[in-house]
Design an enzyme around this catalytic site. Structure first.
Site, PDB file in Angstrom:
ATOM      1  NE  ARG A   1     -38.434 -53.960  48.320  1.00  0.00           N
ATOM      2  CZ  ARG A   1     -38.458 -53.050  49.314  1.00  0.00           C
ATOM      3  NH1 ARG A   1     -38.244 -51.673  49.136  1.00  0.00           N
ATOM      4  NH2 ARG A   1     -38.700 -53.444  50.436  1.00  0.00           N
TER       5      ARG A   1
ATOM      6  CE  LYS B   1     -26.931 -65.435  31.312  1.00  0.00           C
ATOM      7  NZ  LYS B   1     -26.165 -66.438  31.074  1.00  0.00           N
TER       8      LYS B   1
ATOM      9  CD  GLU C   1     -16.802 -64.945  25.254  1.00  0.00           C
ATOM     10  OE1 GLU C   1     -17.568 -65.441  24.594  1.00  0.00           O
ATOM     11  OE2 GLU C   1     -16.534 -65.481  26.368  1.00  0.00           O
TER      12      GLU C   1
ATOM     13  CE  LYS D   1     -24.673 -61.282  26.153  1.00  0.00           C
ATOM     14  NZ  LYS D   1     -23.873 -61.177  27.154  1.00  0.00           N
TER      15      LYS D   1
ATOM     16  CD  GLU E   1     -28.313 -69.003  29.604  1.00  0.00           C
ATOM     17  OE1 GLU E   1     -27.704 -67.857  29.775  1.00  0.00           O
ATOM     18  OE2 GLU E   1     -27.656 -69.979  30.174  1.00  0.00           O
TER      19      GLU E   1
ATOM     20  NE  ARG F   1     -28.658 -64.038  27.990  1.00  0.00           N
ATOM     21  CZ  ARG F   1     -28.585 -62.855  28.336  1.00  0.00           C
ATOM     22  NH1 ARG F   1     -29.721 -62.446  28.582  1.00  0.00           N
ATOM     23  NH2 ARG F   1     -27.547 -62.397  28.838  1.00  0.00           N
TER      24      ARG F   1
ATOM     25  CG  ASN G   1     -23.441 -70.270  27.804  1.00  0.00           C
ATOM     26  OD1 ASN G   1     -22.660 -69.583  28.284  1.00  0.00           O
ATOM     27  ND2 ASN G   1     -24.645 -70.773  28.376  1.00  0.00           N
TER      28      ASN G   1
ATOM     29  CG  HIS H   1     -18.795 -70.313  27.171  1.00  0.00           C
ATOM     30  ND1 HIS H   1     -18.663 -70.072  25.983  1.00  0.00           N
ATOM     31  CD2 HIS H   1     -18.759 -69.213  27.818  1.00  0.00           C
ATOM     32  CE1 HIS H   1     -18.320 -68.749  25.934  1.00  0.00           C
ATOM     33  NE2 HIS H   1     -18.338 -68.254  27.062  1.00  0.00           N
TER      34      HIS H   1
ATOM     35  CG  HIS I   1     -17.874 -72.674  32.392  1.00  0.00           C
ATOM     36  ND1 HIS I   1     -19.162 -72.656  31.961  1.00  0.00           N
ATOM     37  CD2 HIS I   1     -17.355 -71.286  32.102  1.00  0.00           C
ATOM     38  CE1 HIS I   1     -19.461 -71.579  31.571  1.00  0.00           C
ATOM     39  NE2 HIS I   1     -18.705 -70.354  31.676  1.00  0.00           N
TER      40      HIS I   1
ATOM     41  CG  HIS J   1     -14.546 -66.495  30.435  1.00  0.00           C
ATOM     42  ND1 HIS J   1     -15.390 -67.552  30.921  1.00  0.00           N
ATOM     43  CD2 HIS J   1     -15.246 -65.888  29.453  1.00  0.00           C
ATOM     44  CE1 HIS J   1     -16.262 -67.907  30.028  1.00  0.00           C
ATOM     45  NE2 HIS J   1     -16.579 -66.612  29.076  1.00  0.00           N
TER      46      HIS J   1
END
Ligand code: NAD
Ligand code: ZN
Length: 384
Positions: free
Chosen positions: A128, A150, A192, A234, A244, A248, A252, A255, A259, A272
């Site tokens: 946990r 994340k 980035e 960031k 998010e 946030r 992206n 993106h 993607h 990426h």
């Protein structure tokens, strides 16, 4: 313009009880060992890494950790995005259980973004949740994935679908690792870095464009400033919107497009950051045709990003992929992007360089024209 390359070598991401420091060093594994020893004096340390990074660095790091009296163990998984899945996570759990990892044990993610994501996922889930430390080795991981909490693995049905928000206790960024990082990976991280400037800080964008050669050739001060400023920007966003819900999403930028390109290249042809670089050009053009971005800003973005488009396109497979893309396929992929919510595809627009907004729906006809613009750039490159 940034002349001010401050010497401060750490700062804190402020998230209340989940706050943590980010350290910036050059070739200082002693510092890492001391930090681990002071912060987690009784803990066993499990360094999750991949076989490629381990082959270069394990023999260098092991003696330093031993010298500082740490009880540690390396767990090396195969290299590559293909292994960022539950099968590999389970391998990590086996190693942890068989080696008596307990709730005080610390997991260190030592590698690029793939390692940070899967090690973080393991840390969030094992018993946990056990303490987690990020030690990124790729530029993309240093400026992006190691900060913000994340963590995830991929599922057969989609990327990063299984995961959590789980903040690290410490982020330790040693730019020495970049000396062995291939240029192609450096450019992914640089994309980035440009993104942060575009969405949040005009001066930083200008600075990064002017200093790109220094950064990519690993000039110490330029690299340190580029990484630190990216982490600061960031962090500022994450501090305001950790999970998010809203703000946030601006991270992206480019993106939704990126993607779709990555996906159409089966996540094999384009990396990426490369896909995002193409995506940011399309998103900037869309911001311009929808009258947000003025001519001058748009030209500035084009001239900053175009040299990288040319470099990326010099790869044969990428050139073949990018010249064969069809709008209808892109549109379908954009719709299925997991960030699409209730049929409304949100997209990130620029009001100007340094200011981004979340838009509720992407205007299809205009987006198609933005793709036509990108195709024209790609065609011009192909014919040159
Ligand atoms: N969690 C987040 O917020 C977040 C943000 C962005 C990206 N990501 C994730 O990050 C991943 C991409 O990260 P990445 O670009 O670092 O890819 P990666 O982890 O696959 O690393 C790229 C390549 O560089 C190698 N490498 C790493 N460090 C090296 C070094 N110092 N010397 C030599 N080779 C080295 C790796 O072994 C790999 O082959 C994706 O899975 C993406 O989903 C997560
Ligand atoms: Zn990205």
């Amino acid at each position: 313009m940034y002349n001010d390359q401050r010497r401060m070598n750490s700062f804190t991401v402020n998230l209340g009880q989940r706050s943590y420091p980010i350290y910036f060093v050059l070739d200082d594994m002693d510092r890492l060992a001391e930090l681990l020893k002071n912060r987690f004096p009784k803990s066993r340390v499990f360094l999750v890494t991949n076989e490629a990074v381990s082959a270069i660095y394990r023999s260098k790091i092991e003696p330093i950790l031993s010298l500082h009296g740490l009880d540690f163990r390396f767990i090396a998984i195969p290299d590559g995005e293909d292994h960022k899945n539950l099968v590999t996570a389970d391998r990590i759990f086996y190693e942890l259980i068989q080696n008596y990892a307990d709730r005080q044990s610390v997991i260190v993610g030592f590698g690029g973004g793939v390692i940070g994501d899967i090690a973080g996922y393991a840390a969030a889930s094992y018993m946990r949740g056990v303490p987690f430390v990020q030690m990124p080795t790729s530029l993309l991981a240093m400026v992006d994935s190691s900060v913000g909490g994340k963590v995830a693995v991929n599922h057969a049905l989609g990327k990063n679908l299984i995961g959590a928000f789980y903040q690290p206790k410490v982020v330790f960024i040693d730019q020495v690792f970049l000396r062995t990082l291939p240029r192609r990976e450096m450019i992914c991280g640089f994309a980035e870095i440009l993104k942060y400037g575009l969405i949040l800080d005009n001066d930083f964008f200008e600075w990064a464009v002017i200093n790109q050669k220094n950064i990519l050739s690993l000039d110490k001060n330029s690299v340190e400033f580029a990484i630190r400023r990216s982490c600061e920007l960031k962090s500022q966003v994450v501090e305001k919107d950790e999970k998010e819900n809203d703000l946030r999403r601006i991270l992206n930028f480019g993106h939704t497009w990126g993607h779709a390109f990555e996906n159409l290249g089966s996540y094999r042809i384009l990396k990426h950051g490369e896909a995002v670089l193409f995506g940011m050009l399309a998103a900037a053009q869309l911001s311009w045709v929808t009258y947000r971005l003025n001519d001058k800003n748009f030209e500035q973005i084009e001239s900053g990003l175009l040299p990288f488009l040319h470099e990326i396109m010099s790869n044969r497979e990428i050139k073949d992929l990018m010249t064969s893309l069809k709008w209808k396929d892109i549109w379908v992929k954009m719709q299925s992007d997991k960030k699409a919510q209730q049929q409304n595809l949100r997209w990130i627009a620029l009001n100007r360089i340094g200011e981004a907004v979340v838009e509720e729906s992407i205007p299809q006809e205009k987006a198609e024209k933005s793709f036509a613009y990108l195709q024209k750039l790609i065609q011009q490159h192909a014919e040159a």
